[in-house]
Structures are given as structure tokens and as C-alpha cells.
Design a protein around this motif. Structure first.
Motif, short mmCIF file in Angstrom:
data_model
loop_
_atom_site.label_atom_id
_atom_site.label_comp_id
_atom_site.label_asym_id
_atom_site.label_seq_id
_atom_site.Cartn_x
_atom_site.Cartn_y
_atom_site.Cartn_z
N TRP A 1 81.74 100.57 44.79
CA TRP A 1 81.51 100.68 46.34
C TRP A 1 82.40 99.18 47.43
O TRP A 1 82.90 99.53 48.35
N GLN A 2 81.72 98.27 46.91
CA GLN A 2 82.95 97.77 47.31
C GLN A 2 84.67 97.57 48.13
O GLN A 2 85.20 96.62 48.48
N PHE A 3 85.08 98.32 46.81
CA PHE A 3 86.48 97.91 47.25
C PHE A 3 87.25 98.69 48.76
O PHE A 3 86.79 98.13 49.45
N PRO A 4 86.22 99.79 48.58
CA PRO A 4 87.02 100.96 50.09
C PRO A 4 85.69 99.87 51.57
O PRO A 4 87.00 99.26 52.01
N HIS A 5 84.69 98.94 51.35
CA HIS A 5 83.71 98.50 51.91
C HIS A 5 85.14 96.71 52.22
O HIS A 5 85.44 96.67 53.78
N THR B 1 80.95 80.99 44.04
CA THR B 1 80.88 80.18 44.10
C THR B 1 82.25 79.82 43.50
O THR B 1 83.47 79.21 43.93
N SER B 2 82.62 79.39 41.93
CA SER B 2 83.68 79.66 41.49
C SER B 2 84.60 80.31 40.73
O SER B 2 85.68 79.42 40.84
N ALA B 3 84.57 81.02 41.38
CA ALA B 3 85.93 82.45 40.94
C ALA B 3 85.98 82.49 41.97
O ALA B 3 87.00 82.35 42.99
N TYR B 4 85.24 83.80 42.54
CA TYR B 4 85.54 84.56 44.11
C TYR B 4 86.32 83.69 45.52
O TYR B 4 87.40 83.63 45.90
N THR B 5 85.47 82.50 45.65
CA THR B 5 85.80 81.54 47.07
C THR B 5 87.28 81.21 46.32
O THR B 5 87.95 81.18 47.30
N PRO B 6 87.36 80.23 45.03
CA PRO B 6 88.55 79.30 45.15
C PRO B 6 89.76 80.43 45.09
O PRO B 6 90.88 80.51 45.89
N LEU B 7 89.88 81.66 45.01
CA LEU B 7 90.71 82.93 44.02
C LEU B 7 91.13 83.32 45.67
O LEU B 7 92.31 84.12 45.56
N LYS B 8 90.19 83.25 47.09
CA LYS B 8 90.80 83.76 47.72
C LYS B 8 91.75 83.62 48.46
O LYS B 8 92.55 84.34 49.22
N SER B 9 91.99 82.11 48.34
CA SER B 9 93.26 81.67 48.50
C SER B 9 94.60 82.03 47.71
O SER B 9 96.03 81.70 48.16
N VAL B 10 94.09 82.74 46.60
CA VAL B 10 95.68 82.62 45.38
C VAL B 10 95.68 84.01 45.28
O VAL B 10 97.07 84.03 45.16
N THR B 11 94.86 85.21 45.43
CA THR B 11 95.55 86.31 44.71
C THR B 11 94.24 87.55 45.37
O THR B 11 93.41 87.20 45.88
N PHE C 1 88.24 91.69 43.62
CA PHE C 1 87.68 92.32 42.01
C PHE C 1 86.53 91.15 41.64
O PHE C 1 86.03 92.07 40.82
N VAL C 2 87.44 90.13 40.95
CA VAL C 2 86.38 88.99 40.71
C VAL C 2 84.85 89.22 41.78
O VAL C 2 83.97 89.24 41.41
N GLY C 3 85.48 89.18 43.37
CA GLY C 3 83.95 89.14 44.02
C GLY C 3 82.83 90.08 44.22
O GLY C 3 82.21 90.16 44.15
N ALA C 4 83.94 91.31 42.99
CA ALA C 4 82.71 92.88 43.51
C ALA C 4 82.03 92.46 42.86
O ALA C 4 80.77 93.20 42.29
N ILE C 5 81.70 91.56 40.79
CA ILE C 5 81.53 91.29 40.28
C ILE C 5 80.02 90.57 41.04
O ILE C 5 78.68 91.22 40.52
N PRO C 6 79.83 89.77 41.34
CA PRO C 6 79.00 89.14 41.87
C PRO C 6 78.04 89.88 42.96
O PRO C 6 76.50 89.77 42.54
N GLY C 7 78.66 90.30 43.70
CA GLY C 7 78.79 91.93 44.42
C GLY C 7 77.93 92.71 43.98
O GLY C 7 76.61 93.95 44.14
#
Length: 300
Positions: free
Chosen positions: A183-187, A133-143, A148-154
């Protein structure tokens, strides 16, 4: 009159439950619970039904909370995309305060339940919600690095089960994390390819370098290969108490090659059809791998 009001109450309760399912993404939450359960079964010497139930409910709340927070933050952008415009918040069927209350209750309940298993399980659950919520979600519109960040909680759920069973985070849990991480990158890049135009409307960067080209597919192919290698590495007995039979490694490699085949086909055709096949085969892969690991463990 009372019969009519009773019908209305039932109808409003039904629509609220439908919205709640959408807000917390029940399907996704259940797939995460499946990963946690697989990780637990892989690690547990003696399976405790009690811990399994607590882990499942706690994990479900944890993912549900992340999804609810995510939809609160992305209410405006969700309204721009066909895939998300009918969610409860952009349509106004649910108030933001209601969604926030649900997210907070789910967070407290989820972390509380995981803490009742052991402190480390609760810690990783909390890290997962925070990063999503605090890193992946806001970063989606930035970079594009948001993936990569979202793959950690995932990647936490599979390993979370191991930590729940052992109370330890060692090389075994680390490897389970890496398998789901790569796995999350190709997915997700397959989804990013399919939804590229939609994500662009919302200002999201979901492909490498934010371009729908062969460079992005080269990265998909690279991470698919890394994923296969990490998935079969336990056959070398370099992963502590977590190891697999050579035949198991062959089966997993073959499942990985199916994904790799579709990734190569995507490189050749650059078509959405192949991207969809890659995405679907990736879902099948992670499910199969988790089942195969557990079966292999019980054959030792």
C-alpha cells in the motif's frame, strides 16, 4: 507580577506542547496506533483492554520516537522545504538536545511497554525505529530505493497488533505486513509526485528513478494492483487462521479499484490534482480495509 509570570509559564508550556506534537507527528502516530489496534482485534480470541492500552501507548511512543529522530537528522533539509520549514528544530524553537532527549525517552518507554506485552512485539517495535532512523532517513538523499526501505518499518504496525495478541509471527502476521507494505508505494509516490519540486530542493529521491514521468505512474499502477490482490488473498484461505468472506473480498476490491482509477487518471493527466486524489483515496483505503477485516472477523 506573579500573574504575568504565570501567564508566561502557561504560554511557554502551550508552545512546548505544540512543538512536541509537531516533533512527534501526533496525527501520523495516531494513525499507526489505529493500525496496531486493528491488527490486535483481528488476532485476539479474547480482547484484553489492558493489552490494548499498552499497545496503543507503546506504539504511539515508538512512532513518536522515529519521527523525532528523523527531524533531528533532517534539521537542515527541513529548513529548505515549505512543508517542513516551520517545524520546531529548523526554526530554532526547540534545541536539538531537547529533541534527542524526547526521542530517547520515547524509544525506551515504547520498547519497554511493548516488551511488557511480549518480547516479539518489542523486537518488531525496535526494528521499526532502527530501520526508519538508521536506514530510510539517510537513504532518502541517496537513492529512490529509500521508499522500499521505508516501507518495511511503515508496514510493521498492522502486523504488530497480531504479534501482540498471539506472541507469534506466522503467515497471518506476514500477510498483514504485506498488505501495508505494498500500500505504501502508491501512497508515498503520490506524495512524492505532489512534493517533487520541494523534495528536489532538499535533495530527496522520493519517486521511482527520481523522475516525475509516466514511468513512475506505471509503477504506482503496478503496486496498486499487487496491493489489491494481496488484500483479497485471505478469501482463498491461504493465510492460516486469517481469512475473509467472499463479499468482504468484493468490498475491499472495489475500494482498491477507486485507488486504481485515480492512478490511471494520473497516468492520463499527469496532474497534481489526480495525485492528490490518489493520495487521499489511499489513506481512506488502508483505514477502510483495516475496519472491514475486523468487522468480517467478528462475523465469523
Amino acid at each position: 507580577m506573579s500573574a504575568i509570570s504565570s501567564i508566561e509559564k502557561k504560554s511557554s508550556l502551550k508552545s512546548f506542547l505544540t512543538d512536541l506534537k509537531q516533533l512527534t507527528k501526533v496525527g501520523l502516530s495516531l494513525s499507526v496506533v489505529f493500525s496496531s489496534v486493528a491488527g490486535y482485534l483481528l488476532a485476539a480470541d479474547i480482547v484484553s483492554l489492558n493489552i490494548l492500552v499498552i499497545l496503543s501507548i507503546g506504539g504511539f511512543f515508538m512512532v513518536g520516537a522515529s519521527n523525532a529522530f528523523n527531524q533531528v537528522i533532517e534539521k537542515q533539509t527541513d529548513a529548505l522545504m515549505k512543508r517542513t520549514m516551520n517545524r520546531p528544530l529548523p526554526t530554532g524553537r526547540m534545541h536539538v538536545n531537547t529533541a534527542l532527549t524526547i526521542a530517547i525517552i520515547f524509544t525506551i518507554a515504547g520498547i519497554g511497554l511493548l516488551y511488557s506485552i511480549n518480547a516479539k512485539t518489542a523486537l518488531f517495535g525496535a526494528i521499526s525505529i532502527f530501520l526508519y532512523t538508521s536506514a530510510y532517513t539517510p537513504l532518502k538523499s541517496v537513492t529512490p530505493l529509500a521508499v522500499f526501505v521505508g516501507a518495511i518499518p511503515g508496514a510493521i504496525p498492522f502486523m504488530l497488533g497480531w504479534v501482540a495478541a498471539t506472541g507469534q509471527f506466522g503467515i497471518e502476521a506476514g500477510f498483514l505486513f504485506l498488505i501495508q507494505f505494498f500500500w505504501q508505494f502508491p501512497h508515498f509516490w503520490a506524495i512524492g509526485w505532489l512534493q517533487f519540486e520541494e523534495y528536489k530542493k532538499a535533495g530527496f529521491n522520493m519517486l521511482p528513478m527520481n523522475t516525475k514521468d509516466k514511468g513512475a505512474i506505471k509503477q504506482i499502477i503496478f503496486y496498486t494492483i499487487v496491493m489489491i490482490l494481496v488484500s483479497i488473498a485471505p478469501v482463498l484461505k491461504v493465510t492460516g487462521t486469517f481469512y475473509i468472506y467472499p463479499l468482504t473480498a468484493v468490498i475491499i476490491a472495489l475500494a482498491g479499484f477507486v485507488m486504481l482509477y485515480y492512478a490511471v487518471q494520473l497516468y492520463k493527466t499527469m496532474s497534481n490534482t489526480e495525485a492528490r486524489k490518489l493520495m487521499l483515496s489511499s489513506v481512506l483505503y488502508i483505514t477502510l480495509v483495516q475496519i472491514i477485516y475486523v468487522v468480517d472477523k467478528f462475523l465469523h
